[in-house]
Design a protein around this motif. Structure first.
Motif: not given
Length: 180
Positions: A13-24
């Protein structure tokens, strides 16, 4: 009963959240500094661009005479064609454009010129000569009879108010094309 997340699930979950924040963040940076979509509003650039078409604007590339650009206005943005660059002398006489005394072909005006002739009118009307100040440009719409531009309201445009140049229409999909 509630199931507790195991440590692998929490890491995922942390990895996905980090990826989404970076993508945004990357998407926001690209839109702010590199490329952005804009919606054409009005008829001032017809038939080159039409009301409600969506265009892709390149914020990186320098603009040249003849390029279609987005101009940052106080309340609205404008889409116009660059006609005169800093130091240029602009003259329109007998419906013909002259830059620094040299006749400039404007093939993008052929449709509107025919319409003006049918109305027994000139498309652009005589204007100038005027010299474009340093760090400013002179712009006009392709629909010269129905365009607020450097001739009649916008005046000279500071170069730093040009957001970028239009590259292509991307919507409606049936009308995808380069903007020239």
């Amino acid at each position: 009963m509630y199931k507790l997340m195991n440590s692998n699930t929490k890491k995922e979950v942390k990895s996905w959240a980090k990826s989404i924040i970076i993508a945004l963040g990357i998407a926001a940076a690209v839109k702010t500094f590199l490329f952005a979509p804009y919606i054409v509003k009005g008829a001032s650039m017809e038939p080159t661009l039409h009301n409600q078409e969506k265009i892709f604007v390149n914020k990186l590339d320098d603009f040249n005479r003849g390029d279609i650009v987005i101009i940052k206005g106080k309340e609205v943005n404008y889409v116009k064609r660059v006609i005169g660059l800093p130091g240029d002398t602009v003259l329109v006489k007998d419906d013909q454009l002259y830059i620094n005394g040299k006749y400039m072909k404007e093939p993008y005006l052929s449709h509107n010129r025919k319409l003006a002739e049918q109305m027994d009118s000139k498309l652009t009307g005589d204007y100038g000569p005027i010299t474009v100040p340093q760090h400013k440009v002179f712009v006009m719409g392709d629909n010269r009879l129905h365009s607020m531009d450097s001739r009649n309201g916008l005046g000279f445009i500071p170069e730093n108010e040009i957001v970028g140049k239009s590259e292509f229409v991307f919507f409606p999909f049936s009308q995808v094309r380069e903007t020239k």
